[in-house]
Design an enzyme around this catalytic site. Sequence first.
Site, PDB file in Angstrom:
ATOM      1  N   CYS A 122      14.999  47.632   0.769  1.00 19.25           N
ATOM      2  CA  CYS A 122      14.019  46.932  -0.072  1.00 19.25           C
ATOM      3  C   CYS A 122      14.480  46.998  -1.526  1.00 19.25           C
ATOM      4  O   CYS A 122      14.771  48.093  -2.023  1.00 19.25           O
ATOM      5  CB  CYS A 122      12.648  47.570   0.077  1.00 19.25           C
ATOM      6  SG  CYS A 122      11.488  46.970  -1.147  1.00 19.25           S
ATOM      7  N   CYS A 145       5.102  50.694  -1.005  1.00 16.46           N
ATOM      8  CA  CYS A 145       6.092  50.037  -1.852  1.00 16.46           C
ATOM      9  C   CYS A 145       5.399  49.308  -2.996  1.00 16.46           C
ATOM     10  O   CYS A 145       4.463  48.531  -2.788  1.00 16.46           O
ATOM     11  CB  CYS A 145       6.891  49.043  -1.001  1.00 16.46           C
ATOM     12  SG  CYS A 145       7.916  47.944  -1.963  1.00 16.46           S
ATOM     13  N   TYR A 200      -4.762   3.127   8.516  1.00 14.78           N
ATOM     14  CA  TYR A 200      -4.244   1.925   7.860  1.00 14.78           C
ATOM     15  C   TYR A 200      -3.850   0.810   8.820  1.00 14.78           C
ATOM     16  O   TYR A 200      -3.283  -0.184   8.394  1.00 14.78           O
ATOM     17  CB  TYR A 200      -3.070   2.259   6.938  1.00 14.78           C
ATOM     18  CG  TYR A 200      -2.044   3.196   7.549  1.00 14.78           C
ATOM     19  CD1 TYR A 200      -1.307   2.801   8.664  1.00 14.78           C
ATOM     20  CD2 TYR A 200      -1.820   4.457   7.020  1.00 14.78           C
ATOM     21  CE1 TYR A 200      -0.376   3.648   9.234  1.00 14.78           C
ATOM     22  CE2 TYR A 200      -0.886   5.319   7.585  1.00 14.78           C
ATOM     23  CZ  TYR A 200      -0.176   4.908   8.690  1.00 14.78           C
ATOM     24  OH  TYR A 200       0.742   5.735   9.255  1.00 14.78           O
ATOM     25  N   CYS A 214      10.092  44.935   4.240  1.00 12.16           N
ATOM     26  CA  CYS A 214      10.040  46.319   3.794  1.00 12.16           C
ATOM     27  C   CYS A 214       8.852  46.935   4.523  1.00 12.16           C
ATOM     28  O   CYS A 214       7.762  46.396   4.499  1.00 12.16           O
ATOM     29  CB  CYS A 214       9.812  46.387   2.283  1.00 12.16           C
ATOM     30  SG  CYS A 214       9.258  48.012   1.729  1.00 12.16           S
ATOM     31  N   LYS A 251       2.857   4.526   0.915  1.00 12.95           N
ATOM     32  CA  LYS A 251       3.401   5.143   2.126  1.00 12.95           C
ATOM     33  C   LYS A 251       3.120   6.634   2.002  1.00 12.95           C
ATOM     34  O   LYS A 251       3.650   7.323   1.136  1.00 12.95           O
ATOM     35  CB  LYS A 251       4.898   4.893   2.249  1.00 12.95           C
ATOM     36  CG  LYS A 251       5.471   5.510   3.524  1.00 12.95           C
ATOM     37  CD  LYS A 251       6.866   4.990   3.813  1.00 12.95           C
ATOM     38  CE  LYS A 251       7.342   5.418   5.184  1.00 12.95           C
ATOM     39  NZ  LYS A 251       7.353   6.867   5.394  1.00 12.95           N
ATOM     40  N   CYS A 258      11.786  49.460  -3.448  1.00 13.48           N
ATOM     41  CA  CYS A 258      11.579  50.884  -3.149  1.00 13.48           C
ATOM     42  C   CYS A 258      12.734  51.530  -2.396  1.00 13.48           C
ATOM     43  O   CYS A 258      12.749  52.743  -2.204  1.00 13.48           O
ATOM     44  CB  CYS A 258      10.279  51.080  -2.376  1.00 13.48           C
ATOM     45  SG  CYS A 258      10.373  50.485  -0.678  1.00 13.48           S
ATOM     46  N   ASP A 284       3.011  10.517   2.982  1.00 12.83           N
ATOM     47  CA  ASP A 284       3.959  11.422   3.615  1.00 12.83           C
ATOM     48  C   ASP A 284       3.216  12.461   4.449  1.00 12.83           C
ATOM     49  O   ASP A 284       2.893  13.547   3.989  1.00 12.83           O
ATOM     50  CB  ASP A 284       4.794  12.103   2.525  1.00 12.83           C
ATOM     51  CG  ASP A 284       6.094  12.630   3.085  1.00 12.83           C
ATOM     52  OD1 ASP A 284       6.450  12.250   4.219  1.00 12.83           O
ATOM     53  OD2 ASP A 284       6.751  13.421   2.391  1.00 12.83           O
ATOM     54  N   LYS A 327      11.246   2.753   0.132  1.00 10.42           N
ATOM     55  CA  LYS A 327      11.251   4.196  -0.134  1.00 10.42           C
ATOM     56  C   LYS A 327      11.692   4.511  -1.557  1.00 10.42           C
ATOM     57  O   LYS A 327      12.705   3.993  -2.025  1.00 10.42           O
ATOM     58  CB  LYS A 327      12.211   4.895   0.832  1.00 10.42           C
ATOM     59  CG  LYS A 327      11.730   4.870   2.271  1.00 10.42           C
ATOM     60  CD  LYS A 327      11.469   6.276   2.763  1.00 10.42           C
ATOM     61  CE  LYS A 327      11.002   6.257   4.189  1.00 10.42           C
ATOM     62  NZ  LYS A 327      11.745   7.134   5.067  1.00 10.42           N
ATOM     63  N   GLU A 375       0.841  -1.208   0.000  1.00 13.87           N
ATOM     64  CA  GLU A 375       0.000   0.000   0.000  1.00 13.87           C
ATOM     65  C   GLU A 375       0.868   1.247   0.000  1.00 13.87           C
ATOM     66  O   GLU A 375       2.056   1.184   0.311  1.00 13.87           O
ATOM     67  CB  GLU A 375      -0.939  -0.014   1.213  1.00 13.87           C
ATOM     68  CG  GLU A 375      -0.213  -0.083   2.551  1.00 13.87           C
ATOM     69  CD  GLU A 375      -1.170  -0.271   3.735  1.00 13.87           C
ATOM     70  OE1 GLU A 375      -2.010  -1.191   3.668  1.00 13.87           O
ATOM     71  OE2 GLU A 375      -1.068   0.507   4.695  1.00 13.87           O
TER      72      GLU A 375
HETATM   73  P1  AMP Z   1       9.352   6.749   8.676  1.00 11.51           P
HETATM   74  O1  AMP Z   1       8.781   7.861   9.519  1.00 11.51           O
HETATM   75  O2  AMP Z   1       9.905   7.198   7.381  1.00 11.51           O
HETATM   76  O3  AMP Z   1      10.250   5.824   9.472  1.00 11.51           O
HETATM   77  O4  AMP Z   1       8.127   5.834   8.265  1.00 11.51           O
HETATM   78  C1  AMP Z   1       7.282   5.273   9.226  1.00 11.51           C
HETATM   79  C2  AMP Z   1       5.990   6.005   9.202  1.00 11.51           C
HETATM   80  O5  AMP Z   1       5.352   5.899   7.941  1.00 11.51           O
HETATM   81  C3  AMP Z   1       4.955   5.434  10.125  1.00 11.51           C
HETATM   82  O6  AMP Z   1       5.140   5.859  11.432  1.00 11.51           O
HETATM   83  C4  AMP Z   1       3.682   5.975   9.547  1.00 11.51           C
HETATM   84  O7  AMP Z   1       3.346   7.218  10.153  1.00 11.51           O
HETATM   85  C5  AMP Z   1       4.013   6.278   8.102  1.00 11.51           C
HETATM   86  N1  AMP Z   1       3.154   5.620   7.116  1.00 11.51           N
HETATM   87  C6  AMP Z   1       2.701   6.226   5.998  1.00 11.51           C
HETATM   88  N2  AMP Z   1       1.918   5.416   5.289  1.00 11.51           N
HETATM   89  C7  AMP Z   1       1.836   4.245   5.952  1.00 11.51           C
HETATM   90  C8  AMP Z   1       1.149   3.013   5.722  1.00 11.51           C
HETATM   91  N3  AMP Z   1       0.401   2.817   4.637  1.00 11.51           N
HETATM   92  N4  AMP Z   1       1.285   2.037   6.649  1.00 11.51           N
HETATM   93  C9  AMP Z   1       2.043   2.219   7.753  1.00 11.51           C
HETATM   94  N5  AMP Z   1       2.716   3.356   8.014  1.00 11.51           N
HETATM   95  C10 AMP Z   1       2.623   4.372   7.128  1.00 11.51           C
HETATM   96 ZN    ZN Z   2       9.712  48.218  -0.562  1.00 12.43          ZN
END
Ligand code: AMP
Ligand code: ZN
Length: 669
Positions: free
Chosen positions: A402, A425, A223, A420, A116, A405, A118, A308, A114
């Site tokens: 600045c 300006c 998840y 500024c 990951k 101006c 961010d 990753k 699934e």
């Molecule tokens: P990292 O912080 O890079 O070590 O990655 C771990 C973190 O990825 C976990 O603590 C989760 O918060 C996050 N994460 C994002 N997507 C998922 C997913 N589908 N399953 C589990 N963890 C996930």
């Molecule tokens: Zn200015």
Amino acid sequence: MAARPATRHQELVRQLESHNHSYYVLDAPTVSDAEYDKLYRELVAIEETHPDLRTPSSPTQRVGGAPREGFVKVTHASRMYSLDNAYSVEDLDEFDRRVREGLREQDVVQYVAEPKIDGGSLEVKYSDGLLARAATRGDGAIGEDVTQNVRTIRALPLTIADTRTMTLRGEVLMYREDLATVNEQRLAAGEEAFMNARNAASGSLRLLDSQQTAQRPLRVFLYDMVERHFKTHVDMLESIAKLGLPSHRRHRVCNSLDEVKAFIVEFDKVRHTLPYDTDGVVVKINHYDQRDRLGATTKFPRWAIAYKFAAERAATKVIDVSCDLGRTGAITPVAEMEPVLLGGTTVARASLHNYDYVAAKDVRVGDTVWIEKAGEVIPQVLEVIKEKRPKGAKAVVPPSECPVCGTPVKRIEGEAALRCTNTHCKGRVKAAIFYFTRRSAMDIDRLGWVLVEQLVDTGIVQDVADIFALPTKREELIALERMAAKSADNVIAAIDEARASRTFDRLITALGIPLVGTVAAKLIAERYGDLGTMLEREPADIAAELAEIHGIGPKIAESVSAFMDDKATRALLQKLLKMGVVAVQPKAAAPVEGPLTGSSFCVTGVLTQPREQVHASIRDAGGEVHDRVKKGTTYLVAGEKVGQSKLDSAKKHGTKIINEQDLAHLIQS
Ligand code: AMP
Ligand code: ZN
């Protein structure tokens, strides 16, 4: 309680939460914003007259509560682990080998792959069908209680149709497009932009003022679940989705490691088309009994790994460092670079955030740097490749004046940005006008950056109000370079349309008041109805009036009041009015007509009924409730033990003092 309001209330709650689900979980809106607002306002109106229906699980209770001093610590029932990382196919093979070693020979291994996501980790606990608690990961063992903040996230239902305790784990995130809007507003209001969606999401989650969190368009994907209510991960994911809980809905069961690898390749191709940032693929064992047998090391579970993707970066040369000027005067250093391909587009400029950042990274003109895309906003400079530094690379000196101006720049205490301070300006004026016309604001996008520059440089437009005089200046518009008659007419039509139809909340957003996001803008707009009415209020009263609104904290109220107290601001707003920018907000809940219509009441002292109930009967009879005596308060309803200060202020404002019985008479008259 009559059956009808309660029934209607229930129906409205159901509808609103179902629309939230379609919008925030399924990405498939089922109603327009206007229709949603109409239902919401009806709900607010019912709760005004029937306060007992205002339960914690009502959608009206998502706006956040009073700011806190700090967060309460939460000990996680089971450790919130981080994940072990894989950067190559070999790392994955190694993971698979260890998994099989840890299980029995006859075990059939199934993986689930699934995205990951961010964002920031989050734990959400439901019990007895209610969203009971939410916590951050913290150090894995102990996190922070962020329940109030998480309740403002509309992707998460406040109630679910399953009374079992479910401790769910997931990610709080922000869509790239939402981040762009938030950053646009932050820059306009003189705040710093978030570097990426991850920072924006975890920062918003940990705000002490949940009403500010409510301003942030956050989402959640769940998840994992701590409890063993299901046999497999996939069962769990599919079951929680049926309960209306948000999940990424992009998992795939894989019967071999090869299938996992195929998923990774496929996902890498489509992930840029998703509305949110992902940085890898998480591979997990599907069967919980196998997970339990594999267990965890001190840091990571042995049943999962995060593959990753290499961060999307590119190396290029810094040709120059220029300055971007914001509407509040904030000066942002920008790297002008040799054009390079990054994430499918050619980029030639990257943000350096502020001069502290430039100094910390020691970026010099002539350096080769790594740049990265932070969401889809603007790319940023990550680091200098020191080995490639040419002789004579020039250090970047923060400007003392600045660049537009020439006014000496100032550094505001506690802020990284240089500013500024000249409000006239041209650089600032251009930024203010450009922001004013953006889609999330007044939506006059025919007025692009180049045209805004021309208009300000020629002096045709000196402030945002002047935009609305352009329809009378067709000839001057056409005289501008590269401006055909047809495009001039299009610009004019767009301006006239904005003047006639933009609602007050959009105008408030367009003005870029610090701390005021789109949610607060709407509440303010509904309070006053239109620009003219708000301008008639005293700034000090505005602070008090806004602080009374559920969903607007004292900080936001103060910020608006200070904004409205500024002489130049007031002149500008008057000018907008004169230009016909009336900015009317569609009426909020229709006030009840009754014997008290037109009168306002402040209730104080010890009464025979709970104060809430007295408030409700006043509102039911069409009266307005003030929480303190102020200019315009008609009656002070005094019970036992009334403080002298209340009586004094009633005297000062010419407010009539009556008792509970008098009130009952008024209501019956
Ligand atoms: P990292 O912080 O890079 O070590 O990655 C771990 C973190 O990825 C976990 O603590 C989760 O918060 C996050 N994460 C994002 N997507 C998922 C997913 N589908 N399953 C589990 N963890 C996930
Ligand atoms: Zn200015």
